[in-house]
Design a protein around this motif. Structure first.
Motif, PDB file in Angstrom:
ATOM      1  N   LYS A  86       0.825  -1.208   0.000  1.00 53.81           N
ATOM      2  CA  LYS A  86       0.000   0.000   0.000  1.00 53.81           C
ATOM      3  C   LYS A  86       0.859   1.257   0.000  1.00 53.81           C
ATOM      4  O   LYS A  86       0.565   2.236  -0.690  1.00 53.81           O
ATOM      5  N   PHE A 101       2.290   1.787  -3.450  1.00 55.34           N
ATOM      6  CA  PHE A 101       1.276   2.339  -4.354  1.00 55.34           C
ATOM      7  C   PHE A 101       1.037   3.824  -4.057  1.00 55.34           C
ATOM      8  O   PHE A 101       0.863   4.639  -4.973  1.00 55.34           O
ATOM      9  N   GLY A 102       1.050   4.174  -2.752  1.00 51.19           N
ATOM     10  CA  GLY A 102       0.903   5.579  -2.376  1.00 51.19           C
ATOM     11  C   GLY A 102       2.052   6.426  -2.894  1.00 51.19           C
ATOM     12  O   GLY A 102       1.856   7.576  -3.325  1.00 51.19           O
ATOM     13  N   PHE A 128      -7.217  10.281  -1.589  1.00 46.10           N
ATOM     14  CA  PHE A 128      -7.251   8.841  -1.870  1.00 46.10           C
ATOM     15  C   PHE A 128      -6.136   8.119  -1.116  1.00 46.10           C
ATOM     16  O   PHE A 128      -6.358   7.041  -0.559  1.00 46.10           O
ATOM     17  N   VAL A 129      -4.912   8.705  -1.106  1.00 45.19           N
ATOM     18  CA  VAL A 129      -3.793   8.083  -0.391  1.00 45.19           C
ATOM     19  C   VAL A 129      -4.115   7.974   1.097  1.00 45.19           C
ATOM     20  O   VAL A 129      -3.855   6.943   1.731  1.00 45.19           O
ATOM     21  N   TRP A 173      -6.571   5.291   1.558  1.00 44.91           N
ATOM     22  CA  TRP A 173      -5.907   4.020   1.288  1.00 44.91           C
ATOM     23  C   TRP A 173      -5.174   3.494   2.525  1.00 44.91           C
ATOM     24  O   TRP A 173      -5.080   2.291   2.740  1.00 44.91           O
ATOM     25  N   LEU A 174      -4.648   4.423   3.351  1.00 43.52           N
ATOM     26  CA  LEU A 174      -3.862   4.043   4.522  1.00 43.52           C
ATOM     27  C   LEU A 174      -4.651   4.146   5.833  1.00 43.52           C
ATOM     28  O   LEU A 174      -4.068   3.995   6.903  1.00 43.52           O
ATOM     29  N   ARG A 175      -5.941   4.396   5.752  1.00 47.38           N
ATOM     30  CA  ARG A 175      -6.718   4.723   6.949  1.00 47.38           C
ATOM     31  C   ARG A 175      -6.720   3.593   7.980  1.00 47.38           C
ATOM     32  O   ARG A 175      -6.691   3.851   9.191  1.00 47.38           O
TER      33      ARG A 175
END
Length: 314
Positions: A15, A18-19, A132-133, A136-138
């Motif tokens: 992840k 990808f970020g 979005f990033v 994505w990491l939330r």
């Protein structure tokens, strides 16, 4: 049996990677958009995005390094390589901020025309990617402090993008180009704060200062309340890397069998892990006061120098 830590680290690393790719893409877009629209605010926001790439990269590096075993030459592993890289990058971010301030000062006198619509469009793309990033990491940021720092970097850049969007709207509807250098200075200040936090945290690690999250006085009191402990002294608490804490101390107990002393040591280690997040602790169990019975030991080279003076010369 599968190693749960290793198994859990793989999706987190993926992840983060990808970020990094998404954030690098928006960095290129904002630099190109800033040059084409003549917007210093966009270029300043691109500088802030650069700090996000650093944060994401260091978080990814931290996850990967956690899998790398220590060796005879590197007994603590390679965690501090990331700290040194972070400090070097922080210095480069300061340079970026200085350039932004210089360019803004030139534009305050005679602000050039800025293409507000292009500035607004690029900033909106940047806002979307950063949100979005962060989304994505939330989940990972709730349990991983390393990922949490990258998460808040992305959220901070989203706020900076909102500032650029506001500037683009003002330029689009009013033609007041002075707002561009004003927002640039504000984003530059955000960059400096982000860089200073990175540099200061890295410096504290290299100086082996006690982690800010740990109250050493409270820690001493906690250990002292473990059943069987009479006194605690010669304490060292430091960070091997951010959020990877280590500690050593002398623990005075009664003259007990080894099995009972081991049980006391295990209780102390459990408390250190659960209440203070200290995974690596070295405890010297004693049944009599040692020579260095201060709370914090005093390291000195005086004795060594004296031994060198009195030693016979060949």
């Amino acid at each position: 049996m599968t190693d749960p830590v290793h198994h859990q680290a793989l999706p987190v690393a993926s992840k983060l990677k990808f970020g990094i790719m998404l954030t690098s893409f928006i960095l290129v877009v904002e630099v190109a958009g800033g040059l084409l629209s003549n917007s210093l605010a966009l270029l300043a926001d691109a500088g802030h995005i650069f700090t996000d790439i650093i944060a994401l990269s260091l978080s990814w590096y931290g996850v990967k390094q956690a899998e790398r075993p220590a060796s005879h030459g590197m007994t603590f592993g390679y965690h501090r390589v990331g700290v040194i890289v972070a400090m070097v990058n922080a210095i480069s971010i300061f340079v970026v901020a200085v350039v932004i301030f210089y360019e803004a000062s030139q534009r305050f006198g005679q602000p050039p025309e800025v293409k507000g619509l292009l500035m607004l469009s690029v900033a909106m793309v940047g806002l979307g990617v950063n949100l979005f990033v962060a989304f994505w990491l939330r989940k990972e940021q709730r349990v991983n402090l390393n990922v949490r720092s990258a998460f808040w970097h992305a959220m901070g850049d989203a706020l900076a993008s909102i500032g650029v969007i506001i500037g683009g709207i003002i330029i689009l509807f009013t033609g007041w180009f002075m707002v561009d250098p004003i927002i640039s200075v504000l984003v530059g200040l955000i960059i400096i704060l982000a860089a200073w936090r990175i540099f200061k945290e890295g410096l504290r690690v290299l100086l082996e200062a006690a982690p800010l999250e740990i109250d050493v006085k409270k820690l001493i009191d906690t250990i002292g309340h473990v059943p069987g402990v009479r006194d605690v002294h010669d304490i060292h608490v430091w960070s091997i890397s951010p959020h990877l804490y280590s500690m050593s101390c002398h623990v005075l107990i009664n003259d007990l069998p080894t099995s009972e002393a081991t049980a006391i040591r295990q209780k102390i280690e459990d408390v250190l892990k659960q209440q203070y997040g200290i995974e690596h602790s070295t405890l010297q169990m004693e049944c009599g006061q040692c020579s260095s019975n201060d709370i914090f030991c005093r390291l000195s080279l005086d004795k060594q120098k004296g031994d060198e003076k009195t030693s016979p010369k060949n």
